[in-house]
Design a protein around this motif. Structure first.
Motif, short mmCIF file in Angstrom:
data_model
loop_
_atom_site.label_atom_id
_atom_site.label_comp_id
_atom_site.label_asym_id
_atom_site.label_seq_id
_atom_site.Cartn_x
_atom_site.Cartn_y
_atom_site.Cartn_z
N VAL C 235 43.85 56.83 43.05
CA VAL C 235 42.82 57.15 44.03
C VAL C 235 41.59 56.27 43.85
N THR C 236 41.18 56.07 42.58
CA THR C 236 39.90 55.40 42.36
C THR C 236 40.05 53.93 41.99
N GLY C 237 41.25 53.53 41.57
CA GLY C 237 41.41 52.17 41.05
C GLY C 237 40.97 51.10 42.03
N GLY C 238 41.37 51.27 43.31
CA GLY C 238 41.05 50.26 44.29
C GLY C 238 39.55 50.04 44.42
N ALA C 239 38.75 51.11 44.25
CA ALA C 239 37.30 50.96 44.38
C ALA C 239 36.65 50.58 43.06
N LEU C 240 37.20 51.10 41.96
CA LEU C 240 36.52 50.90 40.68
C LEU C 240 36.80 49.53 40.06
N LEU C 241 38.02 48.99 40.24
CA LEU C 241 38.31 47.70 39.61
C LEU C 241 37.34 46.62 40.07
N PRO C 242 37.10 46.46 41.39
CA PRO C 242 36.12 45.44 41.79
C PRO C 242 34.71 45.74 41.25
N THR C 243 34.35 47.02 41.25
CA THR C 243 33.04 47.40 40.71
C THR C 243 32.90 46.93 39.26
N LEU C 244 33.91 47.20 38.46
CA LEU C 244 33.85 46.81 37.05
C LEU C 244 33.87 45.29 36.92
N ARG C 245 34.71 44.64 37.74
CA ARG C 245 34.85 43.18 37.58
C ARG C 245 33.57 42.46 37.96
N ARG C 246 32.75 43.10 38.83
CA ARG C 246 31.52 42.41 39.22
C ARG C 246 30.56 42.23 38.05
N VAL C 247 30.67 43.05 36.99
CA VAL C 247 29.77 42.85 35.86
C VAL C 247 30.46 42.13 34.71
N ALA C 248 31.75 41.79 34.90
CA ALA C 248 32.50 41.20 33.77
C ALA C 248 31.82 39.92 33.28
N HIS C 249 31.25 39.13 34.20
CA HIS C 249 30.70 37.84 33.77
C HIS C 249 29.46 38.02 32.89
N ARG C 250 28.86 39.23 32.93
CA ARG C 250 27.70 39.49 32.10
C ARG C 250 28.06 39.63 30.62
N LEU C 251 29.31 40.01 30.37
CA LEU C 251 29.71 40.27 28.98
C LEU C 251 29.87 38.96 28.23
N GLU C 252 30.39 37.96 28.90
CA GLU C 252 30.49 36.64 28.27
C GLU C 252 29.95 35.62 29.25
N PRO C 253 28.61 35.54 29.37
CA PRO C 253 28.03 34.68 30.39
C PRO C 253 28.38 33.21 30.16
N VAL C 254 28.72 32.54 31.26
CA VAL C 254 29.03 31.11 31.18
C VAL C 254 27.84 30.34 31.73
N VAL C 255 27.26 29.50 30.92
CA VAL C 255 26.07 28.77 31.32
C VAL C 255 26.42 27.29 31.49
N GLU C 256 26.09 26.75 32.67
CA GLU C 256 26.24 25.30 32.87
C GLU C 256 24.84 24.70 32.84
#
Lengths: 531, 388, 264
Positions: C235-256
């Motif tokens: 029920v919730t996976g479809g909405a929550l996975l994108p929500t979680l993935r949107r902050v994933a880059h904050r955990l290991e920020p890639v700096v150019e």
């Protein structure tokens, strides 16, 4: 020596467009520098670049250089700058690591590996400097917004930084809390010589404490200078500043005190007609006649936990009215709205509704869940089982959201989110709209859009009740004002009458009575000129 | 910097946190030691009378030291759950284990198919089987009671702060998580209410879970991003890979290998080498923790340190299992109990005295909770709202 | 060699952790001196479990743990620890589904850490600290890590397929978690009954006894929990996975970093 030097800084967030497009800026040591600009202009990014949060914590593409007290942020991450520059964010709730004020203040010292004696001394000094020593043992969640924000500032001040960066530190606070926080910043600057880099939307207070102002738009610095001249043509400038510009006062005043001094001088009023109007004018002659009563509270008493929050409140909201509810925090504004919406049952008295009531919660984030703004607004009608794309478009347009319709609500600014939440509730078609602190965190454009939507809704036969601290907005759109104090109605009546006799008066009314807003003065000038 | 108007702070004042001392006279580590000692005592003297004695002691500790904290209120609930669990286990054992004298009652029975074990459910219920099962289940109730009591009287933030520095990040995660619990509860409430407001007060069940979980989580994640920025700005981050860290990592790996060796030895039926391996493995992992902790530059603000009194308490409560072990070696056969032949359990005075050592925390009583100074807690009444 | 160490540690953790969990199945009778002391075995196992948790925490925290990682872990731990208390369909399902989804969104390492810390927060909040805690932490950590390892496979099935695959994963774990956690308390009551543990019974007989015990005590309970897991993720996976993935880059920020502009 300059505290912070930006040299041709360009930056883009991961998978995002450029947020900074070539910023050159020098922040002088020991000054209070105010950064202004509309939502999405890059203010926050600019501030975050000062201590290396941009790019080290955000990730993204970074070019140019920022040098903070001789340290280049390209090679120094935020943790390597913690001893020279502190950062305080907008949300006073979200900045506490430990559930006790004193230990949270010590967090930075623990990270820097200070000795026991140093830590103890620095924590006491920081608590004293912000005037929160009596709160040391409390949990941050039990503090008021202003107290929390000051505790957050103490948390960076403990490291004895030479500069503090504050990203809209007062936008989530009530006027009292905002005053406390800004007074604390002034004291730090005056007593300790701490450089303060500050971004704000609401400038009534902040403009007066700044030594310099910086205007930012579209990722670029578009102007720097003394706050008065720089803000004269800025849409979010304080009302007195815009009034001063209208009347050709140079330099434009930033505070009511300065403006009154100018207004007291007859030479300060260039159009004689204006003085005439002042003598026997009564402003609004065109107040719309209110229609039938839509919601009526009689002798309303509401209790929470056995204690009365409202005792015996009478209120009548009629079609075509915009009612502004004033009162300090805890006076019962939110409770009254909740009672009108049917959320809090009356202990005594009654609430009679003859039309549907829509209530927008104080925090728009409690509502937003859909992937786009349009779907968020459409969701309400879907839940009510009467989809109506035309109504969705109408409300998106009314609140100035059409351009944002396909954005993710969470990518918007606080003011934009607030408007999305209002649209999502209003689209349900309730004639009565209850808005709780709708202008919190809003920039000038959002406030303008909200103002227009409120006026349009009331003209169309609806009614709006605003619980707000935003006197300037209320002065422009309210038809009647109710002042709550300790659960009682202490004043109520037509907006002009109530505002004129109270300390709640808007800035213009205190400078040029009986005018309430800059627009009224402008109209009088135009008609007076024709006369 | 120097705050000009600040009072002078000399170096002689107490650098440890004394706030909690009056309300919580014992350090969290002392309470953990108490819980471990009580568990060991239960294992060494599992006779029902002793178990009852330990449960009584645990209840007394909650009554004296627990105050009215939610953990203290959870104590009877947890013990009640353990009792329910115990009764289920006894019933299951009585219904499935058969044979022996003293048949209490004979029920209709059924033999299960082979794929479910092929045994008989029901049929005869024998008293010794019931008694034995009840006896053993009672010990589990005792262990649950001991730890529920420890949870009720411990200051959890002391426990988190008292972790070795090597676990600083994990401790911080727990601290952040615990601090965020009230915020989350409020968020859940706000979101539910906002959802009702959206439809004018009429609850719509369809899709409600998504409409409520997404905003709660989004708010939480935004909060986390802000908090993360705040932490980074305040100097938080792990240092790089120091030689001490690398040595600690290898030490930890060696400890795990030794533990693996213990299992190999156990499979071979060699219990002595297994014990040695477990000892070596424990030592290596503890060493790794110590090495990694020493490498950390972090300081700690006003930690609650173990006092001499705490040390004394730990020593006294540790004596309880040691004394019981001595009694067991000396051949005291009244420590345990056997259901067959059924007889009333016997008490031995030395064992009761040994268990009485577990009452040692009572020598200090908590002071009544300090009341908030109302003048300090209440903000001066905010004046009317006056714009600048 | 230093590169190989993390892999070595994870393998050792897996082997020792599984051995400690499953000791009732393999431990010979003669390893436990007296029957009365067979009931001590769970406490020894708890000690080993605690050591394994300690060792793995030492290893996992060795990358860079920035503020965002700690904060996101803390916030998700609080949310899942609380969801455990909220009445959701199925028992205890609240704490599982978020760990599975976050493991899938952020990867195996984060999933492992989240499982461990969510259980720790839940234990502190509910007063559940005790010798059972290391096992709960290890089991939930394994669930989160497994979700992270499984997700790249699941993602090939498309957005909807991924959610269904993760729901199936959560369903299986609903049973596995119950079965594994029973193993902690089961050997406390050694005995001769057909559902009881007795050292030295041999693998086959022990499995038979355990199966009978599991069916009698836990199966219905776990089936409800597993179903709750699967439904919640669906029920919730479809909405929550994108929500979680949107902050994933904050955990290991890639700096150019572009080269600095020449000083004018």
């Amino acid at each position: 020596m300059s505290a912070i030097t930006y040299r041709d800084v360009r930056f883009g967030y991961p998978d995002g467009p450029d947020a900074l497009r070539g910023v050159d800026l020098t922040v002088p040591t020991g000054d209070v520098v105010l950064v202004v600009g509309p939502s999405g202009s890059g203010k926050s990014t600019l501030l975050r670049a000062a201590n290396g949060l941009v790019p080290h914590a955000s990730g993204g593409r970074f070019a140019g250089s920022v040098v903070t007290f001789g340290r280049d942020t390209r090679t120094h991450a935020p943790r390597a700058l913690a001893d020279v520059i502190g950062f305080v964010a907008q949300d006073p709730e979200a900045q506490f690591v430990v559930d006790r004020v004193e230990h949270d203040v010590a967090f930075v010292l623990e990270n820097l590996g200070q000795s026991d004696v140093t830590m103890r001394r620095r924590v006491e000094e920081a608590l004293d400097a912000l005037g929160i020593a009596h709160l040391r043992g409390r949990s941050p969640s039990s503090l008021s917004g202003g107290e929390r924000q000051r505790a957050a500032i103490a948390g960076v001040l403990a490291a004895a930084p030479a500069a503090i960066v504050c990203d809209e530190p007062t936008s989530q606070l009530d006027p009292q809390g905002a005053d406390d926080v800004l007074a604390a910043l002034v004291r730090l600057n005056a007593d300790l010589g701490t450089t303060v880099l500050l971004a704000e939307h609401r400038l009534e207070r902040a403009a007066a404490i700044a030594h310099h102002a910086v205007r930012v738009d579209d990722g670029r610095v578009v102007g720097t200078g003394r706050p008065g001249p720089l803000l004269a043509d800025y849409p979010g400038a304080p009302s007195v500043t815009r009034l001063g510009r209208l009347l050709g006062w140079d330099p434009p005043p930033l505070t009511v005190r300065e403006a009154r001094a100018r207004a007291a001088d007859p030479a300060g009023l260039p159009v004689p007609a204006l003085a005439d109007d002042r003598a026997h004018g009564d402003g609004h002659g065109d107040a719309p006649v209110p229609g039938p009563s839509l919601v009526r509270a009689e002798g309303l008493r509401v209790e929470r936990g056995g204690r009365p929050v409202l005792h015996g409140v009478d209120l009548d909201v009629r079609a075509g009215e915009v009612v502004a509810l004033f009162g300090r925090n805890g006076a019962g504004k939110t409770t009254l709205l909740r009672a009108l919406a049917g959320l809090d049952p009356p202990a005594r008295g009654s609430v009679t509704t003859s039309a549907a009531v829509g209530c927008v919660p104080q925090d728009p984030n409690a509502l937003l869940f859909a992937p786009t703004v349009r779907r968020e607004v459409a969701e309400t009608l879907r839940l009510l089982r009467r989809p109506d794309p035309a109504a969705v478009d109408r409300w998106l347009d009314a609140l100035g959201l059409t351009a944002l319709a396909d954005r993710h609500p969470r990518s918007l600014s606080g003011g934009e989110r607030q408007r999305v939440a209002i649209a999502a509730v209003a689209v349900g078609g309730a004639p009565v709209l209850l808005l709780d602190e709708p202008t919190r965190g809003m920039d000038a454009a959002s406030r303008e859009a909200l103002h227009d939507a409120v006026v349009t809704h009331a003209r169309a036969g609806g009614a709006v009740v605003l619980a707000t601290h935003d006197i300037e907005l209320a002065a422009r759109c309210a038809t009647s004002v109710v002042v709550l104090g300790d659960g009682d109605v202490v004043a109520s009546g037509p907006a002009r009458t109530v505002l004129a006799g109270s300390l709640f008066a808007p800035q213009v009314l205190r400078v040029l009575p009986p005018f309430c807003t800059v627009d009224e003065v402008a109209t009088a000038l135009a008609t007076g000129g024709a006369r | 910097m120097g705050v000009a108007q600040g009072p002078g702070y000399g170096g002689s004042e107490r650098l440890t946190d004394v706030h909690g001392d009056a309300a919580r006279p014992w350090h969290a580590a002392a309470w953990l030691a108490w819980a471990v000692a009580a568990t060991a005592a239960l294992q060494l003297a599992p006779s029902p009378l002793y178990v009852a004695l330990v449960i009584a002691l645990a209840t007394l500790m909650v009554a004296v030291f627990g105050g009215d904290s939610p953990y203290a209120r959870a104590y009877p609930v947890l013990v009640g759950l353990a009792l329910v669990f115990a009764v289920l286990r006894v019933a299951l054992t009585a219904l499935t284990t058969h044979g022996g004298p003293d048949v209490l009652v004979t029920l209709p029975g059924a033999t299960l198919p082979d794929w479910l074990g092929g045994f008989t459910v029901g049929s005869t219920i024998e008293a010794p089987v019931v008694a034995q099962a009840a006896y053993e289940a009672f010990v589990i109730v005792g262990i649950v009671a001991v730890f529920a009591a420890a949870n009720a009287v411990i200051a959890h933030h002391e426990l988190v702060q008292g972790l070795p520095r090597a676990f600083h990040e994990l401790g911080l995660v727990v601290a952040v998580g615990v601090a965020f619990v009230p915020t989350t509860i409020r968020a859940i409430h706000d979101v539910r209410e906002a959802d009702r407001l959206r439809t004018g007060g009429r609850p719509v069940r369809r899709g409600r879970l998504v409409r409520q979980i997404v905003p709660v989580l989004e708010r939480g994640l935004e909060h986390a991003i802000t908090l993360g920025e705040s932490m980074d700005s305040r100097g938080f981050a792990r240092g790089g890979s120091t030689p001490g860290e690398r040595a600690a990592a290898w030490c930890g790996a060696a400890g795990l290998a030794a533990l693996g060796g213990a299992f190999v030895a156990l499979v071979a039926g060699e219990s002595t080498p297994a014990l040695v391996c477990i000892g070596v493995g424990t030592g290596a992992v503890v060493g790794a923790i110590a090495l990694a902790s020493r490498g950390s530059r972090r300081a700690r603000y006003r930690p609650r340190r173990l006092t001499r009194a705490d040390g004394g308490l730990i020593a006294v409560v540790a004596l309880a299992p040691v004394a019981l072990a001595g009694l067991a070696l000396a051949g005291d056969d009244r420590l345990a109990w056997a259901a067959s032949p059924l007889r009333w359990p016997a008490l031995s005075l030395p064992a009761v005295l040994a268990l009485a050592l577990l009452a040692a925390p009572l020598v200090r009583r908590p002071a009544p909770a300090p009341t908030h100074d109302p003048a300090a807690a209440v903000r001066p009444a905010a004046g009317p709202v006056v714009p600048a | 060699m230093t590169r190989a160490r993390p892999a070595l540690v994870y393998v050792l953790v897996a082997v020792v952790g599984v051995a400690a969990f499953l000791y009732p199945f393999w431990i010979p009778a003669e390893a436990l001196p007296a029957r009365a002391h067979a009931a001590d075995a769970p406490l020894w196992a708890a000690l080993v479990g605690g050591l394994v948790v300690a060792a793995i925490t030492l290893e996992v925290r060795r990358g860079t743990m920035n503020g965002a990682t700690v904060a996101v872990l803390g916030v998700l731990s609080a949310a899942s620890g609380l969801l455990r208390l909220v009445d959701l369909p199925g028992n205890n399902a609240g704490i599982f589904f978020l760990v599975v989804l976050a493991g899938a969104a952020f990867g195996a390492r984060f999933g492992l850490l989240l499982g461990v810390s969510a259980m720790a927060v839940s234990a502190v909040v509910t007063g559940g600290i005790g010798p059972w805690l290391p096992f709960q932490m290890l089991a939930l950590g394994a669930m989160g890590a497994g979700a992270g390892a499984f997700d790249p496979v699941a993602r090939r099935l498309g957005r909807r397929g991924e959610v269904v695959a993760l729901a199936a994963y959560g369903w299986v774990w609903g049973f596995a978690y119950g079965a594994v956690m029973n193993l902690w308390s089961w050997p406390f009551l050694p005995g001769d009954g057909p559902t009881q543990w007795r050292p030295g019974l041999g693998l086959t007989r022990t499995l038979e006894h355990y199966w009978a015990y599991y069916v009698a005590t836990s199966f219905a309970w776990d089936a409800a929990g597993a179903l709750g897991n699967a439904v919640l993720i669906l029920v919730t996976g479809g909405a929550l996975l994108p929500t979680l993935r949107r902050v994933a880059h904050r955990l290991e920020p890639v700096v150019e970093l572009a080269p600095p502009a020449p000083v004018a």
